[in-house]
Design an enzyme around this catalytic site. Structure first.
Site, PDB file in Angstrom:
ATOM      1  N   LYS A 148       4.963 -45.143  29.633  1.00  0.00           N
ATOM      2  CA  LYS A 148       3.860 -45.009  30.586  1.00  0.00           C
ATOM      3  C   LYS A 148       2.693 -45.864  30.123  1.00  0.00           C
ATOM      4  CE  LYS A 148       0.161 -42.412  31.118  1.00  0.00           C
ATOM      5  NZ  LYS A 148      -0.646 -43.412  31.825  1.00  0.00           N
TER       6      LYS A 148
ATOM      7  N   GLU B   4      -1.557 -42.588  17.210  1.00  0.00           N
ATOM      8  CA  GLU B   4      -2.522 -43.615  16.795  1.00  0.00           C
ATOM      9  C   GLU B   4      -3.788 -43.328  17.579  1.00  0.00           C
ATOM     10  OE1 GLU B   4      -1.982 -45.817  14.517  1.00  0.00           O
ATOM     11  OE2 GLU B   4       0.189 -45.740  14.343  1.00  0.00           O
TER      12      GLU B   4
ATOM     13  N   CYS C 175      -9.909 -49.769  18.466  1.00  0.00           N
ATOM     14  CA  CYS C 175      -9.840 -48.541  17.667  1.00  0.00           C
ATOM     15  C   CYS C 175     -10.274 -48.848  16.237  1.00  0.00           C
ATOM     16  CB  CYS C 175      -8.436 -47.981  17.686  1.00  0.00           C
ATOM     17  SG  CYS C 175      -7.207 -49.210  17.253  1.00  0.00           S
TER      18      CYS C 175
ATOM     19  N   GLU D  48     -16.973 -42.449  18.029  1.00  0.00           N
ATOM     20  CA  GLU D  48     -16.425 -43.737  18.463  1.00  0.00           C
ATOM     21  C   GLU D  48     -17.064 -44.120  19.798  1.00  0.00           C
ATOM     22  OE1 GLU D  48     -12.276 -43.767  19.870  1.00  0.00           O
ATOM     23  OE2 GLU D  48     -11.997 -45.475  18.530  1.00  0.00           O
TER      24      GLU D  48
END
Ligand code: NAD
Length: 482
Positions: free
Chosen positions: A177, A252, A286, A384
């Site tokens: 996906k 992750e 990231c 983040e």
């Protein structure tokens, strides 16, 4: 405008059962360039059933044969290079050179795992030295089974390569996906599967969002392995789903990575690495090294030079070769970063003299900002952001830098810039991060490894560990003949 209402299941294009679609946009032009179906859990059922049917045949192919298919994927991507780079640039907003680098990284990853598939043949049945006399033990590795792969939007072709290549090499069949935000480049993978005559059901692509497809895929009892790259809240939901049936999961997730600059660092190199660490892909990484810990004796010089290179960035049409700063991926991400900038204002953070580049009058652009002397309690220091925002602090010693660097819920990556290479490596040894780059740019060659400690995830992608993530190990022990 393309309309992605069809999935790729069992080597056929299948109309989604869902009638609702989402807009896929060009973030520079702020125009709709496609529509993508939200998907439906019944579509996932079909894809998983196809992957299960294909599993015995694919698993029983030799690694040599699987490797040939994976090499063919690499070649087919290479053949589409120009069109895919352009498509990624339009769908994601990243400058053309960055999209080209992504594709090169993806191709290198497929080639690497084609070799790993072949190497797997040679390793099957290896004798294990157990120290036991009178017994012989051998090790075999089998594919985990059907793998559900879910990726985010920031490096679409790369994130999928890091999962798909090792999964196929291991002998897993997959239901993939892609992100509903950037589904266009990934469409090529289905076209390639047909072109290279990959056996039906080995690779299935189901478009959709988290609610329509993601949740159904992670909850599906026919999926043996889940590999997810994305945000922490969704990662936790994926892990919770994997708990049912005690299924294998790799995560992750996010990061808030530090970059340490010591007083003996080469200022030119430091500026180059600091800028790339927070502004590449408009900071939507990231592994963005978005917390700068610079020695107090070099701080003013570094900030001055940083302001100069930020002023030299060229925001503009990502398709234009001169552009070095693209827009953020969509309105939602843009709003999210603006919220952080509002929080910075409320917190009274010092934006120094960061020049605000002349931004185009359309597109989701955010001018890079460097906030100085940011308190460690600030949201901007701890969370983040996923935009070109750097938070900086001055430090008086290596010990202080290490303590601040490691004081984070994340542990994905880190950079060290130091004049003395031995000192850089010593500092690297004290950092809690899956990847540390010393005096060099962020690189992730396929033979290395990628993944985080603490809240940044579980497991490693790339390298042998990336393959092992799709393998189960079986030990067979019997009396020795003599
Ligand atoms: P996201 O978590 O919102 O979405 C990621 C994927 O999960 C998308 O395909 C999405 O449709 C799907 N999804 C959403 N809800 C789901 C659910 N309930 N169940 C299953 N799937 C669901 O992340 P994003 O906004 O696309 O990407 C940004 C995030 O990804 C950042 O936090 C970033 O740090 C992280 N990321 C991590 C790495 C890494 O290697 N560690 C790499 C790239 C991005």
């Amino acid at each position: 405008m393309s309309t992605l209402t069809r999935h790729f299941i069992d080597n056929a294009w299948v109309e989604s059962r869902a009638t609702r679609c989402l807009d896929v946009i060009d973030p520079y032009r702020e125009t709709r360039i496609a529509e993508v179906t939200v998907g439906d859990p019944a579509d996932v059922d079909d894809a998983v059933a196809a992957a299960r049917r294909a599993l015995p045949g694919w698993r029983d192919h030799s690694g040599e044969r699987r490797g040939a298919f994976i090499d063919a994927i690499a070649e087919a991507l290479e053949a589409r290079r120009t069109s895919l780079v352009e498509l990624s640039t339009r769908n994601n907003g990243k400058p053309r050179a960055e999209a080209d680098q992504d594709l090169a990284d993806a191709i290198a990853c497929y080639r690497y795992y084609a070799g790993q598939a072949r190497a797997l043949d040679a390793r099957q049945g290896e004798t294990v030295d157990t120290g036991e006399t009178g017994l012989v033990s051998r090790r075999y590795q089998d594919p985990v089974g059907v793998a559900g792969l879910i990726t985010p939007w920031n490096f679409p072709l790369v994130s999928s390569a890091w999962k798909l290549a090792p999964a196929l090499a291991a002998g897993c069949t997959v239901v993939f996906k892609p992100s509903e935000v950037t589904p266009l480049p990934e469409q090529a993978l289905a076209e390639i599967a047909l072109e290279i005559e990959l056996p039906p059901g080995v690779f299935n692509l189901v478009h959709g969002d988290g609610r329509g497809v993601g949740e159904a895929l992670t909850a599906h009892p026919g999926v043996d392995k889940l590999s997810f790259t994305g945000s922490n809240p969704v990662g936790e939901a994926v892990m919770t789903a994997a708990a049912r049936g005690t299924r294998n999961v790799s995560l992750e997730l996010g990061g808030k990575s530090p970059i340490l600059v010591t007083e003996d660092a080469d200022p030119d190199l430091a500026v180059e690495l600091v800028l790339a660490g927070f502004a590449y892909n408009a900071g939507q990484m990231c592994s963005a090294t978005s917390r700068l810990l610079v020695h107090e004796s070099l701080a003013d010089t570094l900030h001055e030079r940083l302001d100069a290179v930020i002023a030299d960035l060229v925001p503009g049409d990502p398709l234009d070769n001169a552009t070095t700063l693209g827009p953020l991926v969509n309105a939602a991400q843009y709003e999210r970063v603006l919220d952080y900038l509002a929080a910075a204002e409320q917190e009274g953070l010092d934006a120094g003299n960061t020049p605000v580049s002349a931004l185009p009058d359309h597109g989701y652009f955010i001018a890079p900002r460097v906030f100085r002397d940011v308190p460690t309690t600030s949201r901007l220091w701890r969370e983040e952001i996923f935009g070109p925002i750097l938070c900086a602090r001055r430090v008086a010693s290596d010990d202080e830098a290490i303590a601040l660097a490691n004081d984070s819920a994340f542990g994905l990556a880190a950079s060290v810039v130091a004049g003395d290479p031995a000192r850089a490596e010593t500092l690297a040894g004290r950092l809690t991060a899956g990847n540390v780059w010393c005096n060099t740019h962020q690189v992730a060659p396929p033979g290395l490894g990628w993944g985080g400690m603490k809240g940044s995830g579980i497991g490693r992608e790339l390298g042998r560990a990336g393959l092992d993530a799709y393998l189960e190990t079986r030990y067979v022990t019997r009396p020795s003949a003599d």
